[in-house]
Design an enzyme around this catalytic site. Sequence first.
Site, PDB file in Angstrom:
ATOM      1  N   LYS A  60      25.161   6.210  88.959  1.00  0.00           N
ATOM      2  CA  LYS A  60      24.694   5.179  89.911  1.00  0.00           C
ATOM      3  C   LYS A  60      25.746   4.108  90.198  1.00  0.00           C
ATOM      4  O   LYS A  60      25.836   3.604  91.310  1.00  0.00           O
ATOM      5  CB  LYS A  60      23.423   4.516  89.374  1.00  0.00           C
ATOM      6  CG  LYS A  60      22.205   5.448  89.391  1.00  0.00           C
ATOM      7  CD  LYS A  60      20.956   4.681  89.013  1.00  0.00           C
ATOM      8  CE  LYS A  60      19.787   5.607  88.819  1.00  0.00           C
ATOM      9  NZ  LYS A  60      18.549   4.892  88.517  1.00  0.00           N
ATOM     10  N   ASP A 108      15.394   1.568  93.515  1.00  0.00           N
ATOM     11  CA  ASP A 108      14.712   1.375  92.221  1.00  0.00           C
ATOM     12  C   ASP A 108      13.911   0.062  92.185  1.00  0.00           C
ATOM     13  O   ASP A 108      12.787   0.036  91.679  1.00  0.00           O
ATOM     14  CB  ASP A 108      15.721   1.370  91.067  1.00  0.00           C
ATOM     15  CG  ASP A 108      16.141   2.786  90.656  1.00  0.00           C
ATOM     16  OD1 ASP A 108      15.409   3.743  90.969  1.00  0.00           O
ATOM     17  OD2 ASP A 108      17.209   2.920  90.022  1.00  0.00           O
TER      18      ASP A 108
HETATM   19  P1  NAP Z   1      22.004   2.242  81.805  1.00  0.00           P
HETATM   20  O1  NAP Z   1      22.619   1.659  83.029  1.00  0.00           O
HETATM   21  O2  NAP Z   1      22.799   3.136  80.937  1.00  0.00           O
HETATM   22  O3  NAP Z   1      21.477   0.978  80.928  1.00  0.00           O
HETATM   23  C1  NAP Z   1      20.860   1.164  79.695  1.00  0.00           C
HETATM   24  C2  NAP Z   1      20.317  -0.171  79.184  1.00  0.00           C
HETATM   25  O4  NAP Z   1      19.573   0.080  77.994  1.00  0.00           O
HETATM   26  C3  NAP Z   1      21.396  -1.172  78.811  1.00  0.00           C
HETATM   27  O5  NAP Z   1      20.883  -2.464  79.038  1.00  0.00           O
HETATM   28  C4  NAP Z   1      21.575  -0.920  77.300  1.00  0.00           C
HETATM   29  O6  NAP Z   1      21.994  -2.064  76.592  1.00  0.00           O
HETATM   30  C5  NAP Z   1      20.150  -0.604  76.898  1.00  0.00           C
HETATM   31  N1  NAP Z   1      20.072   0.279  75.726  1.00  0.00           N
HETATM   32  C6  NAP Z   1      20.563   1.530  75.612  1.00  0.00           C
HETATM   33  N2  NAP Z   1      20.260   2.036  74.409  1.00  0.00           N
HETATM   34  C7  NAP Z   1      19.575   1.075  73.737  1.00  0.00           C
HETATM   35  C8  NAP Z   1      19.015   0.985  72.437  1.00  0.00           C
HETATM   36  N3  NAP Z   1      19.068   2.014  71.601  1.00  0.00           N
HETATM   37  N4  NAP Z   1      18.378  -0.156  72.089  1.00  0.00           N
HETATM   38  C9  NAP Z   1      18.309  -1.199  72.947  1.00  0.00           C
HETATM   39  N5  NAP Z   1      18.838  -1.172  74.183  1.00  0.00           N
HETATM   40  C10 NAP Z   1      19.458  -0.049  74.580  1.00  0.00           C
HETATM   41  O7  NAP Z   1      20.692   3.061  82.170  1.00  0.00           O
HETATM   42  P2  NAP Z   1      19.680   2.793  83.378  1.00  0.00           P
HETATM   43  O8  NAP Z   1      20.127   3.497  84.605  1.00  0.00           O
HETATM   44  O9  NAP Z   1      19.407   1.334  83.444  1.00  0.00           O
HETATM   45  O10 NAP Z   1      18.378   3.559  82.872  1.00  0.00           O
HETATM   46  C11 NAP Z   1      17.639   3.084  81.771  1.00  0.00           C
HETATM   47  C12 NAP Z   1      16.342   3.862  81.694  1.00  0.00           C
HETATM   48  O11 NAP Z   1      15.511   3.482  82.800  1.00  0.00           O
HETATM   49  C13 NAP Z   1      16.506   5.385  81.859  1.00  0.00           C
HETATM   50  O12 NAP Z   1      16.648   6.001  80.618  1.00  0.00           O
HETATM   51  C14 NAP Z   1      15.206   5.811  82.509  1.00  0.00           C
HETATM   52  O13 NAP Z   1      14.292   6.210  81.526  1.00  0.00           O
HETATM   53  C15 NAP Z   1      14.692   4.550  83.171  1.00  0.00           C
HETATM   54  N6  NAP Z   1      14.635   4.662  84.639  1.00  0.00           N
HETATM   55  C16 NAP Z   1      13.469   5.057  85.191  1.00  0.00           C
HETATM   56  C17 NAP Z   1      13.343   5.136  86.566  1.00  0.00           C
HETATM   57  C18 NAP Z   1      12.022   5.551  87.161  1.00  0.00           C
HETATM   58  O14 NAP Z   1      11.974   5.823  88.355  1.00  0.00           O
HETATM   59  N7  NAP Z   1      10.965   5.595  86.393  1.00  0.00           N
HETATM   60  C19 NAP Z   1      14.427   4.814  87.398  1.00  0.00           C
HETATM   61  C20 NAP Z   1      15.624   4.414  86.794  1.00  0.00           C
HETATM   62  C21 NAP Z   1      15.717   4.349  85.423  1.00  0.00           C
HETATM   63  P3  NAP Z   1      23.565  -2.423  76.403  1.00  0.00           P
HETATM   64  O15 NAP Z   1      23.922  -3.276  77.583  1.00  0.00           O
HETATM   65  O16 NAP Z   1      23.617  -3.143  75.122  1.00  0.00           O
HETATM   66  O17 NAP Z   1      24.304  -1.105  76.389  1.00  0.00           O
END
Ligand code: NAP
Length: 304
Positions: free
Chosen positions: A87, A123
């Site tokens: 993304k 999103d």
């Molecule tokens: P991303 O850009 O990789 O960001 C991940 C976030 O989660 C960061 O803030 C990270 O913190 C935090 N994180 C990762 N592992 C963690 C842990 N073990 N404990 C605490 N915090 C943790 O990913 P993203 O694109 O935002 O997506 C995140 C999730 O959102 C996806 O896995 C998905 O399930 C969900 N999502 C759902 C939809 C939907 O349509 N339902 C759409 C988009 C995303 P740091 O900054 O410390 O690394």
Amino acid sequence: MKEIYTLADLKDWEKTTHDVDPPIRLGVIGDPVAHSLSPQMQNAALSACKIDMQYARFQISSAELCEVLSLVRKLDFIGVNLTVPHKIAALDHVDDVDPDARRIGAVNTISFAGKTARGFNTDGRGFSRAIRDEFSVDLRDLRVLVLGAGGAGRAIAMQCAKENCERLVIANRTFEKGEQLADKLRNFFTGPKVVGPVPRLQAIRWEESACRFQVANADLIVNATPVGLNRGDASPIPAQVLAPHLMVYDTVYSSERTAFVSAALEAGARAANGLSMLLHQGALALEIWFQREAPIDVMRKTLL
Ligand code: NAP
């Protein structure tokens, strides 16, 4: 049609898809991508709209993204969705970026209309519609605690800010990233809303004691981290810290109850998982590609 296509398939597209009818002109690009529910949802929508094309999954690594986007454009694709980990990188591979996507710093939808690759992010708006669907409330009336400041967290926090929510708190594992996000949103929170003796906008540490304090001053808690994606993951906030007045939204979706949803229900709170956000971000993408209303009920049925 194959379950998953690759870069090698795109390089030999005519041969690979000679027996695919209707032709593939849309898809989701990710790594991993096998779990994506977008094809079933978008293909049902295309069929209901009598649009003679299909939507497929593409397993593509970060190193392949640039070449893939140029190939699908040459192959007359209408557009694509992007998921983890593409993304943010996608911002650099489009000709033009919609202001929302630019502010969020991530693209989840590309349209190739008129030979221009234009990047969007659906999103945030998808999340807002999901909250209205699930809890019959608008973000502007809520005090929101967002867990996470990655792509999804940024889109959600930005949407809360744009809709002038009562209060926004961002908790992120890497505190500085949460702080940076809050700083970016500061201009949205200068208004005079009265919410008691707590700041309207705040970044906090990812700690139980900090979250415990915020729960009393929040209406909606959103998990925008991948915590819960793996079976056996603990809830990002334990049940004993949650409370019955809360609405809990887990952007993670699965056919089983996520740990966060289970914890919320145990605490007597209302809860929903991310299927409704998936639905609405997908419907908004379809509307960008075809400039027509998405058949939302048809799409929803494929996710039940
Ligand atoms: P991303 O850009 O990789 O960001 C991940 C976030 O989660 C960061 O803030 C990270 O913190 C935090 N994180 C990762 N592992 C963690 C842990 N073990 N404990 C605490 N915090 C943790 O990913 P993203 O694109 O935002 O997506 C995140 C999730 O959102 C996806 O896995 C998905 O399930 C969900 N999502 C759902 C939809 C939907 O349509 N339902 C759409 C988009 C995303 P740091 O900054 O410390 O690394």
